[in-house]
Design an enzyme around this catalytic site. Structure first.
Site, short mmCIF file in Angstrom:
data_model
loop_
_atom_site.label_atom_id
_atom_site.label_comp_id
_atom_site.label_asym_id
_atom_site.label_seq_id
_atom_site.Cartn_x
_atom_site.Cartn_y
_atom_site.Cartn_z
N HIS A 60 0.83 -1.22 0.00
CA HIS A 60 0.00 0.00 0.00
C HIS A 60 0.86 1.27 0.00
CE1 HIS A 60 -3.79 -2.20 0.65
NE2 HIS A 60 -3.08 -2.99 1.43
N ASN A 100 -10.31 -3.10 2.07
CA ASN A 100 -9.97 -3.11 0.66
C ASN A 100 -11.21 -2.87 -0.18
OD1 ASN A 100 -7.21 -3.74 1.06
ND2 ASN A 100 -7.64 -5.93 1.13
N HIS A 122 -4.19 0.97 11.98
CA HIS A 122 -3.95 -0.24 12.76
C HIS A 122 -5.30 -0.91 13.02
CE1 HIS A 122 -2.67 -3.08 15.64
NE2 HIS A 122 -2.59 -2.33 16.71
#
Length: 741
Positions: free
Chosen positions: A112, A184, A376
């Site tokens: 990413h 995603n 996170h």
């Protein structure tokens, strides 16, 4: 009349036009552009600064200074022993300037790395209260957000439009702490266990000997892995579909991928999957468009996002959840909810809306915000908890671990873009880049020297308010008593039925695109054994799919390795068949030097009034009869446009020379670059319109005036009205009938 707030074509680099001469009158830094935002002004420990409003700014004052605020008279010349040198070691400004430059990059993300981001807000609908106590979902509550979109495989300098999974990571700055929903644009993943994550990424990354190919999976190591590790087949077919080449970040679905556990105010738990549904619908590029944009505009997606926000076409998504009972086996209709390679069809578990998100401000500084933001999966708030999904468990370790390498230490949450919007009293001290100056002498519990502060919410009696009781509590989920093993449950063994479900859900034209993608990618592999092995996997998904790809590779279609599953498709997985808002679509208006403002301006204003952006495309830059030209025939290309309207049939412009612009080679009555633009728009199933004056371009391009998605009218306004009716469907897919049913 057009809305004056939208009359400006987006893309200006500065908040005000520059002068031709170098500015010489000292003044304070210019304000940010109206579309820019930045992290809110907060202390390092999350407290709002009393009496202060606005966002963090990096520079102040009108004079050039050192990093410590000492004013400087010269930054263009190093201190030398005479005009011809040598440079003196005592030049502290040179050393500071060069040293900072030498260290201004940080390690890019392993995955990413290529990203773009925006600020916005999330507004709860109040419909999630029965299943989740998190305050972010309360009706009418607005929570600041920051969203980063990304590709997975490529480096920071790679192209936006490669075939790849896209990251969709959202940071919610709630008043109960920060919640990161790190997902995603596809609902499933390549692997079931996080211990395989290094393997799939090593396989997908460029070959280690030559560092090629960049940002793509069309090579041997990727297909070697997925053809052997067949649990990857479901995600792979999503990647080979149009979902792998989205039209825009604004037109992507987002998925939390994993199943999460939510807790309501009574302590009851449910299992959920999170979904982002874009207001504009889910749309994709054609494969040829993606390839062209990789060279013409590798920044296409980040430019599209920023320009749409600047133009006021704010991207919007609705957040929804699929809700499942929190049963001991954690399955639903026979689908293991802990398996990240499986989805639950929306027909059996509808997505229930719980809020919406609007992105309305661009970052002020890419590095400080988009590059330094740290997500996170373990950043959770009361009411939202993890499950035993082994991929999610590994992510909870990995995301925290990677920040230590990228951001230089454990205090990354004190960076302005990461600072929480809730008070922090964590007893964590020191470390690199510590921004907070902590008072007190007792960063431990229990203590008496700091008066016992900070206090835990446990065992505090019944005198606490309801708000004080909203502490994070790990859900009391039962764990199956078992021996420690390195294994997967039997429910993880089915690697093909959901890939088949996805294939059967697609429309004929989408199936054609999947066949083309597999054929291209496998055709780029060197090793014949890898192609043959992957064909066996395709045969286990669908015989027609396998046969079509095998034909393209010049290989026989093999038998499946397992029995082909008997499943039904899920219509919700197809991108086609509906109509959607047209906010931010780009409309090309082709003119020549004789076109009058009276012909162009009414259409231009109508496009703006409809929430879209008009690009006037002309033979030269500047203005034509007072109308500004956004693209010339030399600088414009069809892939920038969602539709084209031919107001004129331009003759070859003065720069239509093959030696100057290869696209202009050849003699023709119409400028060859305009003809090419129309040919490409038609080939990519975009709507094409023409006036009587512009119809000659259609004839030159071999486009029939009565072809699907082509409109012709006497004047520009009438042609625009007909053209606008075609745009909600995004493309004219029935222009080219598909062979696959």
């Amino acid at each position: 009349m057009s809305d004056p707030t939208r009359d400006q074509i987006p893309g200006a680099p500065a908040p005000q036009p520059p002068s031709v001469e170098e500015p010489g009158t000292p003044h304070d830094p210019l304000p940010p552009k109206p579309d820019h935002g930045a992290p809110e002004l907060r202390t390092a420990t999350g407290e709002a600064l009393e009496g202060e409003e606005g966002t963090a700014r990096g520079q102040q004052g009108r004079w050039l200074t050192t990093a410590t605020g000492v004013k400087l008279r010269d930054t263009d010349h190093s201190l030398k022993a005479g005009p011809r040198g040598p440079t003196l070691l005592q030049d502290h400004h040179l050393r500071e300037k060069i040293t900072h430059f030498d260290h201004e990059r940080i390690p890019e993300r392993v995955v990413h790395a290529r990203g773009a981001a925006a600020h916005g807000y999330f507004e709860g609908y109040g419909t999630a209260g029965e299943i989740c106590l998190a305050g972010v979902f309360e009706e009418g509550r607005r929570t600041p957000t920051f969203v980063r979109f990304s590709t997975v495989l490529g480096s920071r300098g790679s192209a936006d439009t490669v075939r790849d999974t896209r990251g969709f990571a959202t940071k919610f700055y709630t008043d109960e702490g920060t919640w990161d929903l790190v997902g995603n644009n596809m609902p499933v993943f390549f692997i079931q266990d996080g211990i395989k994550f290094p393997d799939i990424i090593h396989a997908g990354k460029p070959h280690p000997d030559r560092e090629i190919p960049q940002a793509q999976s069309a090579h041997d190591t990727f297909w070697d892995f997925v053809s052997l590790h067949t649990e990857a087949q479901h995600h792979t077919i999503w990647n080979m579909s149009d979902r792998g080449i989205p039209r825009s970040y604004r037109m992507m679905e987002g998925f939390g991928v994993h199943t999460f556990r939510v807790v309501n105010a009574e302590g009851a738990t449910s299992l959920v999957k999170f979904h982002w549904k874009p207001k504009l619908g889910v749309h994709s590029l054609t494969w040829e468009e993606a390839q062209m944009l990789g060279g013409l505009d590798p920044d296409f997606h980040r430019r599209d996002l920023a320009d749409a926000i600047e133009a006021g076409a704010f991207p919007e998504w609705e957040l929804g959840v699929q809700v499942f009972p929190d049963t001991d086996d954690q399955t639903f209709h026979g689908i293991d909810l802990l398996d990240p390679t499986k989805l639950v069809p929306e027909e059996i578990a509808p997505v229930q809306p719980i809020g919406k998100m609007v992105l309305d401000r661009n970052p002020t500084n890419y590095f400080a915000e988009t590059e330094q933001v740290a997500f996170h999966t373990g950043h959770l708030v009361p009411g939202i908890d993890v499950t035993d999904d082994p991929l999610l468990q590994a992510r909870n370790f990995s995301y925290l671990d990677t920040q230590l390498s990228r951001l230089g230490g454990p205090n990354f949450n004190q960076l302005p873009i990461n600072r929480p919007h809730a008070p922090v009293n964590d007893m964590l001290r020191d470390g690199m880049h510590q921004h907070a100056v902590h008072p007190g002498v007792a960063p431990y519990r229990p203590n008496s020297l700091d008066g016992g502060c900070p206090f835990s919410l446990e065992n505090q009696g019944e005198d606490l308010s309801d708000e004080q009781k909203r502490a994070f509590v790990d859900a009391a989920a039962s764990i199956e008593a078992s021996r420690k093993v390195r294994a997967n449950p039997a429910s993880y063994d089915d690697h093909f039925s959901q890939a088949r479900l996805f294939w059967l859900s697609l429309s004929p034209v989408e199936k054609e695109h999947v066949v083309r993608a597999y054929t291209f990618e496998l055709g780029k592999c060197y090793e014949q054994a890898i192609k043959e092995r992957q064909l066996v996997a395709l045969a286990s998904i669908d015989a027609d799919l396998c046969e079509q790809v095998a034909t393209g590779l010049g290989l026989p279609a093999p038998d499946p390795s397992v029995a082909v599953a008997d499943v039904e498709g899920s219509p919700a997985l197809s991108q086609l068949g509906g109509t959607w808002p047209v906010d931010g679509r780009i409309i090309g208006l082709v003119v020549d030097t004789t076109t009058s403002a009276a012909q162009v301006q009414p259409v231009r204003e109508a496009v703006l009034a409809a929430g879209m952006v008009p690009f006037v495309v002309g033979p030269r830059g500047g203005e034509i009869d007072g109308v500004p030209v956004q693209r010339t025939f030399a600088t414009g290309r069809s892939v920038e446009l969602d539709a084209v309207l031919l107001i004129a049939a331009p003759v070859p412009a003065p720069d239509a020379l093959g030696a100057r612009d290869e696209k202009a080679a050849g003699e023709a009555a119409v400028d060859p670059r305009v003809r090419l633009l129309v040919e490409e728009c038609f080939r990519h199933s975009k709507a094409v319109g023409a006036t009587s004056a512009g119809q000659a371009v259609l004839e030159s391009a071999g486009v029939a005036a009565d072809a699907p998605g082509v409109v012709v009218a006497d004047d520009p306004e009438a042609a625009w009205e007909q053209l606008a009716e075609l745009l909600p469907a995004h493309r004219v897919w029935d222009r080219f009938p598909a062979a696959l049913a």
